[in-house]
Design an enzyme around this catalytic site. Structure first.
Site, mmCIF file in Angstrom:
data_model
loop_
_atom_site.group_PDB
_atom_site.id
_atom_site.type_symbol
_atom_site.label_atom_id
_atom_site.label_comp_id
_atom_site.label_asym_id
_atom_site.label_seq_id
_atom_site.Cartn_x
_atom_site.Cartn_y
_atom_site.Cartn_z
ATOM 1 N N LYS A 221 1.123 4.232 -2.867
ATOM 2 C CA LYS A 221 0.869 5.653 -2.594
ATOM 3 C C LYS A 221 2.136 6.487 -2.851
ATOM 4 O O LYS A 221 2.043 7.618 -3.320
ATOM 5 C CB LYS A 221 0.357 5.848 -1.158
ATOM 6 C CG LYS A 221 -1.004 5.181 -0.895
ATOM 7 C CD LYS A 221 -2.140 5.795 -1.715
ATOM 8 C CE LYS A 221 -3.499 5.239 -1.348
ATOM 9 N NZ LYS A 221 -4.611 5.819 -2.110
ATOM 10 N N TYR B 164 0.846 -1.202 0.000
ATOM 11 C CA TYR B 164 0.000 0.000 0.000
ATOM 12 C C TYR B 164 0.882 1.253 0.000
ATOM 13 O O TYR B 164 0.665 2.179 -0.788
ATOM 14 C CB TYR B 164 -0.898 -0.041 1.231
ATOM 15 C CG TYR B 164 -1.839 1.139 1.371
ATOM 16 C CD1 TYR B 164 -2.880 1.342 0.474
ATOM 17 C CD2 TYR B 164 -1.703 2.054 2.425
ATOM 18 C CE1 TYR B 164 -3.767 2.412 0.615
ATOM 19 C CE2 TYR B 164 -2.582 3.115 2.579
ATOM 20 C CZ TYR B 164 -3.603 3.293 1.670
ATOM 21 O OH TYR B 164 -4.478 4.358 1.815
HETATM 22 N N1 LIG Z 1 -9.645 5.675 5.484
HETATM 23 C C1 LIG Z 1 -8.363 5.943 5.692
HETATM 24 O O1 LIG Z 1 -7.842 5.809 6.794
HETATM 25 C C2 LIG Z 1 -7.526 6.452 4.535
HETATM 26 C C3 LIG Z 1 -6.328 7.105 4.827
HETATM 27 C C4 LIG Z 1 -5.550 7.567 3.788
HETATM 28 C C5 LIG Z 1 -5.952 7.399 2.491
HETATM 29 N N2 LIG Z 1 -7.113 6.765 2.219
HETATM 30 C C6 LIG Z 1 -7.502 6.582 0.814
HETATM 31 O O2 LIG Z 1 -8.810 7.059 0.633
HETATM 32 C C7 LIG Z 1 -9.377 6.415 -0.491
HETATM 33 C C8 LIG Z 1 -10.795 5.979 -0.160
HETATM 34 O O3 LIG Z 1 -10.749 4.964 0.834
HETATM 35 P P1 LIG Z 1 -11.801 4.867 2.049
HETATM 36 O O4 LIG Z 1 -11.033 5.044 3.276
HETATM 37 O O5 LIG Z 1 -12.967 5.707 1.789
HETATM 38 O O6 LIG Z 1 -12.155 3.298 1.956
HETATM 39 P P2 LIG Z 1 -13.482 2.521 1.578
HETATM 40 O O7 LIG Z 1 -14.606 2.952 2.448
HETATM 41 O O8 LIG Z 1 -13.105 1.082 1.562
HETATM 42 O O9 LIG Z 1 -13.804 3.011 0.076
HETATM 43 C C9 LIG Z 1 -13.012 2.570 -1.001
HETATM 44 C C10 LIG Z 1 -13.718 2.877 -2.306
HETATM 45 O O10 LIG Z 1 -12.892 2.418 -3.391
HETATM 46 C C11 LIG Z 1 -13.702 1.679 -4.294
HETATM 47 N N3 LIG Z 1 -12.953 0.647 -5.004
HETATM 48 C C12 LIG Z 1 -12.287 -0.416 -4.486
HETATM 49 N N4 LIG Z 1 -11.791 -1.193 -5.465
HETATM 50 C C13 LIG Z 1 -12.175 -0.613 -6.644
HETATM 51 C C14 LIG Z 1 -11.990 -0.939 -8.016
HETATM 52 N N5 LIG Z 1 -11.348 -2.051 -8.401
HETATM 53 N N6 LIG Z 1 -12.501 -0.112 -8.953
HETATM 54 C C15 LIG Z 1 -13.189 0.994 -8.597
HETATM 55 N N7 LIG Z 1 -13.399 1.367 -7.314
HETATM 56 C C16 LIG Z 1 -12.894 0.567 -6.362
HETATM 57 C C17 LIG Z 1 -14.794 1.067 -3.419
HETATM 58 O O11 LIG Z 1 -15.974 0.801 -4.185
HETATM 59 P P3 LIG Z 1 -16.424 -0.623 -4.764
HETATM 60 O O12 LIG Z 1 -16.037 -1.661 -3.776
HETATM 61 O O13 LIG Z 1 -17.912 -0.451 -4.929
HETATM 62 O O14 LIG Z 1 -15.728 -0.729 -6.082
HETATM 63 C C18 LIG Z 1 -15.061 2.190 -2.441
HETATM 64 O O15 LIG Z 1 -16.007 3.092 -2.976
HETATM 65 C C19 LIG Z 1 -8.431 5.268 -0.857
HETATM 66 O O16 LIG Z 1 -7.634 5.638 -1.964
HETATM 67 C C20 LIG Z 1 -7.561 5.142 0.373
HETATM 68 O O17 LIG Z 1 -6.289 4.624 0.079
HETATM 69 C C21 LIG Z 1 -7.920 6.292 3.211
#
Ligand SMILES: NC(=O)c1ccc[n+]([C@@H]2O[C@H](COP(=O)([O-])OP(=O)(O)OC[C@H]3O[C@@H](n4cnc5c(N)ncnc54)[C@H](OP(=O)(O)O)[C@@H]3O)[C@@H](O)[C@H]2O)c1
Length: 290
Positions: A162, A158
């Site tokens: 990033k 991961y």
């Molecule tokens: N939450 C944290 O702590 C955190 C911290 C830093 C960065 N981020 C980043 O924030 C972003 C959003 O994550 P989140 O925290 O909101 O997690 P999340 O609730 O798991 O949401 C992830 C989203 O990505 C989509 N996704 C996964 N695989 C996919 C694919 N193959 N094609 C298209 N869409 C896909 C999922 O939709 P489907 O399953 O419907 O496709 C879902 O809408 C990510 O890039 C993550 O790395 C999160």
């Protein structure tokens, strides 16, 4: 005076940060294309957007998109352009994290993480950027992570994906100096409340995580999204969006890496011990909500 609404395309809009982005953007009147793989979840998000905003049915386009299916990205971009006639902002948000030690993890997992978080993101960007270059304006916002700045145990793939995004978009920005109205914005959140842990990659592609843990130590999703939108409106090149102690660790990592490595080794050891004993890897940082 005629005010044309912004068209914003958000990937990963079926859950977490992307879902909340859709809500906050709809409230400020942005026209939305919302994408992810699960169309039923996108319809749920659209329904709520329509309830909380003044947008109409046609102002929100639900567009199923698998970021790993790169051959579909050109047609998806054309669908958004056909519907709205332009794309002002692309938010590259879709992605998945990881919870596994490198020594225990199948290399297929590393390939899948890079395919989704890195190649999927830059593939979609390539198609949308062609349109922005023709218009000479636009914003590409990428939800990277503090893991794009530092290293951490249990997330080597991961972190790599990033870091790749950070390097890619920082380089792309330097190729766009003839287009001062195209902004490349990297958002680096720390831990944020979402479904990210339920959806993590583990040691092999078939396995899901058993303990997704408690989220009380994480930043509320709405605050992360509000700060993301403020950063976007102000064309920040990079925004670290995190509470302490994670934010302090970012500063250490940037300005005093020797101390950061010392601290990370201590924190990381505890994280690995928690993980190996089957409790939430971040249990030590969790606190009860007031
Ligand atoms: N939450 C944290 O702590 C955190 C911290 C830093 C960065 N981020 C980043 O924030 C972003 C959003 O994550 P989140 O925290 O909101 O997690 P999340 O609730 O798991 O949401 C992830 C989203 O990505 C989509 N996704 C996964 N695989 C996919 C694919 N193959 N094609 C298209 N869409 C896909 C999922 O939709 P489907 O399953 O419907 O496709 C879902 O809408 C990510 O890039 C993550 O790395 C999160």
């Amino acid at each position: 005076m005629l005010i044309l609404a912004l068209v914003v395309w958000v990937t990963g809009a079926s859950s977490g940060i992307g879902e909340e982005l859709a809500y906050q953007l709809s409230k400020i009147g942005a026209l939305l294309a919302i994408s992810a793989r699960r169309e039923d979840e996108l319809e749920r998000v659209k329904k709520k957007c329509l309830q909380i905003s003044n947008l109409g049915e046609k102002d929100i386009l639900v567009l199923r998109l698998d970021l790993t299916d790169r051959s579909s990205h050109e047609a998806a971009t054309n669908s958004v352009l056909k519907h709205f006639g332009k794309i002002d902002v692309l938010v590259n948000n879709g992605g998945r994290s990881q919870r596994s030690l490198f020594v225990d993890t199948n290399l297929d997992v590393y390939s899948a993480i890079m395919e989704l978080n890195y190649l999927g993101t830059i593939s979609l960007t390539k198609h949308v950027l062609n349109h922005m270059i023709q218009r000479k304006k636009g914003k590409v916002v990428t939800v990277s992570s503090v893991m794009g700045i530092m290293g951490a145990p249990l997330a080597s793939g991961y972190c790599a994906s990033k870091h790749a995004l950070q390097g890619f978009f920082n380089s792309l920005r330097t190729e766009l100096t003839d287009y001062p109205e195209i902004s490349i914005i990297n958002i680096c959140p720390g831990p944020v409340q979402s479904k990210i842990i339920q959806n993590v990659f583990t040691e092999n592609l078939a396995k899901s995580i058993e303990n997704s843990g408690d989220q009380s130590h994480k930043m509320p999703t709405d605050r992360c999204v509000r700060l993301t939108l403020v950063s976007t409106a102000n064309d920040l090149k990079e925004a670290w969006i995190s509470d302490h102690p994670y934010l302090a660790v970012c500063y250490l990592w940037q300005y005093a890496p020797t101390w950061a490595w010392w601290l990370m080794n201590r924190m990381g050891k505890r994280r690995i011990q928690n993980f190996k004993s089957g409790v939430d890897a971040d249990a030590s940082y969790s606190r009860k909500k007031k």
